[in-house]
Design a protein around this motif. Structure first.
Motif, PDB file in Angstrom:
ATOM      1  N   ARG A  55     -23.485   0.958  -9.641  1.00 48.19           N
ATOM      2  CA  ARG A  55     -22.986   1.945 -10.594  1.00 48.19           C
ATOM      3  C   ARG A  55     -22.595   1.278 -11.911  1.00 48.19           C
ATOM      4  NH1 ARG A  55     -18.602   3.716 -12.739  1.00 48.19           N
ATOM      5  NH2 ARG A  55     -17.214   2.344 -11.582  1.00 48.19           N
ATOM      6  N   LEU A  56     -21.877   0.170 -11.823  1.00 48.16           N
ATOM      7  CA  LEU A  56     -21.459  -0.536 -13.042  1.00 48.16           C
ATOM      8  C   LEU A  56     -22.661  -1.072 -13.823  1.00 48.16           C
ATOM      9  CD1 LEU A  56     -18.389  -2.466 -11.630  1.00 48.16           C
ATOM     10  CD2 LEU A  56     -18.343  -0.593 -13.291  1.00 48.16           C
ATOM     11  N   ALA A  96     -20.368 -11.197 -14.652  1.00 48.65           N
ATOM     12  CA  ALA A  96     -19.370 -12.248 -14.864  1.00 48.65           C
ATOM     13  C   ALA A  96     -17.963 -11.726 -14.569  1.00 48.65           C
ATOM     14  CB  ALA A  96     -19.457 -12.785 -16.291  1.00 48.65           C
ATOM     15  N   THR A  97     -17.677 -10.517 -15.010  1.00 49.60           N
ATOM     16  CA  THR A  97     -16.366  -9.916 -14.763  1.00 49.60           C
ATOM     17  C   THR A  97     -16.136  -9.695 -13.272  1.00 49.60           C
ATOM     18  OG1 THR A  97     -16.409  -8.840 -16.921  1.00 49.60           O
ATOM     19  CG2 THR A  97     -14.886  -7.932 -15.283  1.00 49.60           C
ATOM     20  N   LEU A  98     -17.152  -9.203 -12.575  1.00 46.62           N
ATOM     21  CA  LEU A  98     -17.028  -8.985 -11.134  1.00 46.62           C
ATOM     22  C   LEU A  98     -16.803 -10.299 -10.399  1.00 46.62           C
ATOM     23  CD1 LEU A  98     -19.837  -6.332 -10.574  1.00 46.62           C
ATOM     24  CD2 LEU A  98     -17.379  -5.963 -10.384  1.00 46.62           C
ATOM     25  N   MET A  99     -17.550 -11.323 -10.779  1.00 46.41           N
ATOM     26  CA  MET A  99     -17.392 -12.620 -10.126  1.00 46.41           C
ATOM     27  C   MET A  99     -16.018 -13.219 -10.418  1.00 46.41           C
ATOM     28  SD  MET A  99     -21.192 -14.382 -10.153  1.00 46.41           S
ATOM     29  CE  MET A  99     -21.195 -14.695 -11.872  1.00 46.41           C
ATOM     30  N   GLN A 100     -15.547 -13.063 -11.639  1.00 48.37           N
ATOM     31  CA  GLN A 100     -14.235 -13.581 -11.997  1.00 48.37           C
ATOM     32  C   GLN A 100     -13.141 -12.871 -11.196  1.00 48.37           C
ATOM     33  OE1 GLN A 100     -13.033 -13.057 -16.087  1.00 48.37           O
ATOM     34  NE2 GLN A 100     -11.670 -14.822 -15.989  1.00 48.37           N
ATOM     35  N   GLY A 101     -13.296 -11.565 -11.040  1.00 46.26           N
ATOM     36  CA  GLY A 101     -12.330 -10.805 -10.255  1.00 46.26           C
ATOM     37  C   GLY A 101     -12.287 -11.268  -8.811  1.00 46.26           C
ATOM     38  N   LYS A 102     -13.444 -11.496  -8.218  1.00 44.45           N
ATOM     39  CA  LYS A 102     -13.495 -11.986  -6.836  1.00 44.45           C
ATOM     40  C   LYS A 102     -12.918 -13.383  -6.743  1.00 44.45           C
ATOM     41  CE  LYS A 102     -14.834  -8.641  -4.425  1.00 44.45           C
ATOM     42  NZ  LYS A 102     -13.900  -8.094  -3.448  1.00 44.45           N
ATOM     43  N   LEU A 103     -13.170 -14.219  -7.734  1.00 39.70           N
ATOM     44  CA  LEU A 103     -12.609 -15.563  -7.745  1.00 39.70           C
ATOM     45  C   LEU A 103     -11.081 -15.506  -7.773  1.00 39.70           C
ATOM     46  CD1 LEU A 103     -12.879 -18.622  -7.880  1.00 39.70           C
ATOM     47  CD2 LEU A 103     -13.125 -18.420 -10.353  1.00 39.70           C
ATOM     48  N   LEU A 104     -10.532 -14.624  -8.591  1.00 36.68           N
ATOM     49  CA  LEU A 104      -9.072 -14.473  -8.642  1.00 36.68           C
ATOM     50  C   LEU A 104      -8.510 -13.999  -7.303  1.00 36.68           C
ATOM     51  CD1 LEU A 104      -8.660 -12.961 -12.219  1.00 36.68           C
ATOM     52  CD2 LEU A 104      -8.096 -15.289 -11.470  1.00 36.68           C
ATOM     53  N   GLU A 105      -9.222 -13.091  -6.643  1.00 30.94           N
ATOM     54  CA  GLU A 105      -8.792 -12.636  -5.318  1.00 30.94           C
ATOM     55  C   GLU A 105      -8.792 -13.796  -4.326  1.00 30.94           C
ATOM     56  OE1 GLU A 105     -10.850  -9.236  -3.699  1.00 30.94           O
ATOM     57  OE2 GLU A 105     -10.890  -8.266  -5.664  1.00 30.94           O
ATOM     58  N   LEU A 106      -9.833 -14.618  -4.370  1.00 32.53           N
ATOM     59  CA  LEU A 106      -9.914 -15.768  -3.473  1.00 32.53           C
ATOM     60  C   LEU A 106      -8.799 -16.771  -3.753  1.00 32.53           C
ATOM     61  CD1 LEU A 106     -13.767 -16.364  -3.367  1.00 32.53           C
ATOM     62  CD2 LEU A 106     -12.319 -15.609  -1.482  1.00 32.53           C
ATOM     63  N   GLN A 107      -8.497 -16.987  -5.036  1.00 33.85           N
ATOM     64  CA  GLN A 107      -7.416 -17.906  -5.383  1.00 33.85           C
ATOM     65  C   GLN A 107      -6.070 -17.392  -4.863  1.00 33.85           C
ATOM     66  OE1 GLN A 107      -8.074 -18.141  -9.629  1.00 33.85           O
ATOM     67  NE2 GLN A 107      -8.902 -20.220  -9.455  1.00 33.85           N
ATOM     68  N   LYS A 108      -5.852 -16.094  -4.967  1.00 30.21           N
ATOM     69  CA  LYS A 108      -4.609 -15.499  -4.469  1.00 30.21           C
ATOM     70  C   LYS A 108      -4.506 -15.684  -2.959  1.00 30.21           C
ATOM     71  CE  LYS A 108      -2.064 -11.151  -4.419  1.00 30.21           C
ATOM     72  NZ  LYS A 108      -2.073  -9.742  -4.811  1.00 30.21           N
ATOM     73  N   GLU A 109      -5.600 -15.441  -2.256  1.00 27.53           N
ATOM     74  CA  GLU A 109      -5.607 -15.627  -0.802  1.00 27.53           C
ATOM     75  C   GLU A 109      -5.378 -17.087  -0.438  1.00 27.53           C
ATOM     76  OE1 GLU A 109      -5.733 -13.549   1.885  1.00 27.53           O
ATOM     77  OE2 GLU A 109      -5.405 -11.995   0.388  1.00 27.53           O
ATOM     78  N   LEU A 110      -5.965 -17.994  -1.207  1.00 26.19           N
ATOM     79  CA  LEU A 110      -5.771 -19.417  -0.957  1.00 26.19           C
ATOM     80  C   LEU A 110      -4.309 -19.804  -1.116  1.00 26.19           C
ATOM     81  CD1 LEU A 110      -6.932 -22.200  -0.334  1.00 26.19           C
ATOM     82  CD2 LEU A 110      -7.425 -22.453  -2.770  1.00 26.19           C
ATOM     83  N   CYS A 111      -3.661 -19.285  -2.135  1.00 25.57           N
ATOM     84  CA  CYS A 111      -2.227 -19.550  -2.337  1.00 25.57           C
ATOM     85  C   CYS A 111      -1.404 -19.013  -1.171  1.00 25.57           C
ATOM     86  CB  CYS A 111      -1.743 -18.941  -3.646  1.00 25.57           C
ATOM     87  SG  CYS A 111      -2.354 -19.796  -5.104  1.00 25.57           S
ATOM     88  N   THR A 112      -1.739 -17.818  -0.703  1.00 22.18           N
ATOM     89  CA  THR A 112      -1.036 -17.229   0.432  1.00 22.18           C
ATOM     90  C   THR A 112      -1.212 -18.084   1.680  1.00 22.18           C
ATOM     91  OG1 THR A 112      -1.344 -15.016  -0.481  1.00 22.18           O
ATOM     92  CG2 THR A 112      -0.837 -15.152   1.872  1.00 22.18           C
ATOM     93  N   LEU A 113      -2.450 -18.497   1.935  1.00 23.85           N
ATOM     94  CA  LEU A 113      -2.717 -19.326   3.110  1.00 23.85           C
ATOM     95  C   LEU A 113      -2.033 -20.687   3.002  1.00 23.85           C
ATOM     96  CD1 LEU A 113      -6.475 -18.488   3.702  1.00 23.85           C
ATOM     97  CD2 LEU A 113      -4.531 -17.801   5.115  1.00 23.85           C
ATOM     98  N   THR A 114      -2.020 -21.250   1.818  1.00 28.84           N
ATOM     99  CA  THR A 114      -1.345 -22.530   1.612  1.00 28.84           C
ATOM    100  C   THR A 114       0.137 -22.404   1.902  1.00 28.84           C
ATOM    101  OG1 THR A 114      -2.981 -23.158  -0.059  1.00 28.84           O
ATOM    102  CG2 THR A 114      -0.909 -24.367  -0.074  1.00 28.84           C
ATOM    103  N   SER A 172     -20.355  -0.290   0.261  1.00 24.82           N
ATOM    104  CA  SER A 172     -19.596   0.392  -0.791  1.00 24.82           C
ATOM    105  C   SER A 172     -19.420  -0.528  -2.002  1.00 24.82           C
ATOM    106  CB  SER A 172     -18.250   0.873  -0.270  1.00 24.82           C
ATOM    107  OG  SER A 172     -17.470  -0.225   0.163  1.00 24.82           O
ATOM    108  N   TYR A 173     -19.233  -1.810  -1.746  1.00 26.73           N
ATOM    109  CA  TYR A 173     -19.101  -2.767  -2.856  1.00 26.73           C
ATOM    110  C   TYR A 173     -20.419  -2.857  -3.623  1.00 26.73           C
ATOM    111  CZ  TYR A 173     -17.775  -6.975  -5.406  1.00 26.73           C
ATOM    112  OH  TYR A 173     -17.494  -7.871  -6.396  1.00 26.73           O
ATOM    113  N   GLN A 174     -21.544  -2.872  -2.914  1.00 27.09           N
ATOM    114  CA  GLN A 174     -22.848  -2.914  -3.576  1.00 27.09           C
ATOM    115  C   GLN A 174     -23.076  -1.638  -4.374  1.00 27.09           C
ATOM    116  OE1 GLN A 174     -25.174  -5.505  -3.735  1.00 27.09           O
ATOM    117  NE2 GLN A 174     -25.960  -4.159  -5.323  1.00 27.09           N
ATOM    118  N   ALA A 175     -22.650  -0.505  -3.852  1.00 25.85           N
ATOM    119  CA  ALA A 175     -22.788   0.756  -4.581  1.00 25.85           C
ATOM    120  C   ALA A 175     -21.991   0.712  -5.880  1.00 25.85           C
ATOM    121  CB  ALA A 175     -22.334   1.926  -3.709  1.00 25.85           C
TER     122      ALA A 175
END
Length: 101
Positions: free
Chosen positions: A56-57, A72-90, A49-52
């Motif tokens: 589409r975009l 670039a926008t998609l990668m930046q969005g995923k990076l922000l999600e990873l940073q948020k998860e990292l903060c939660t795990l920390t 579904s993510y690839q679809a």
């Protein structure tokens, strides 16, 4: 072979010995990448579904510059999600460490 600005370009792949060369066209590279992507998606169906959404975009992005901006926008969005998860795990690890000691 690819024609660009009236010139033809070829991609050459060398085998294990330097004397063996195989000409690979841009279309060959594209076909291999698409085949590899399909294989990857079969092994990871949750990502279909993510690839679809990516497809589409990109289909609506216009030229190559627009496609790069979308990626670039998609990668930046995923990076922000990873940073948020990292903060939660920390925070979880810090709380566990404080509770243990």
């Amino acid at each position: 072979m690819e024609e660009r600005c009236g010139r033809r370009t070829e991609y050459v792949a060398k085998g294990s010995d330097s004397s063996a060369e195989k000409k690979i066209t841009k279309n060959d590279l594209l076909q291999k990448a698409l085949k590899d992507r399909e294989q990857f998606l079969k092994q990871n169906p949750r990502l279909q579904s993510y690839q679809a959404e990516i497809d589409r975009l990109l289909d609506n992005s216009g030229n190559s510059q627009g496609r790069m901006a979308v990626l670039a926008t998609l990668m930046q969005g995923k990076l922000l999600e990873l940073q948020k998860e990292l903060c939660t795990l920390t925070a979880v690890l810090a709380n566990d460490a404080n509770a243990d000691g």
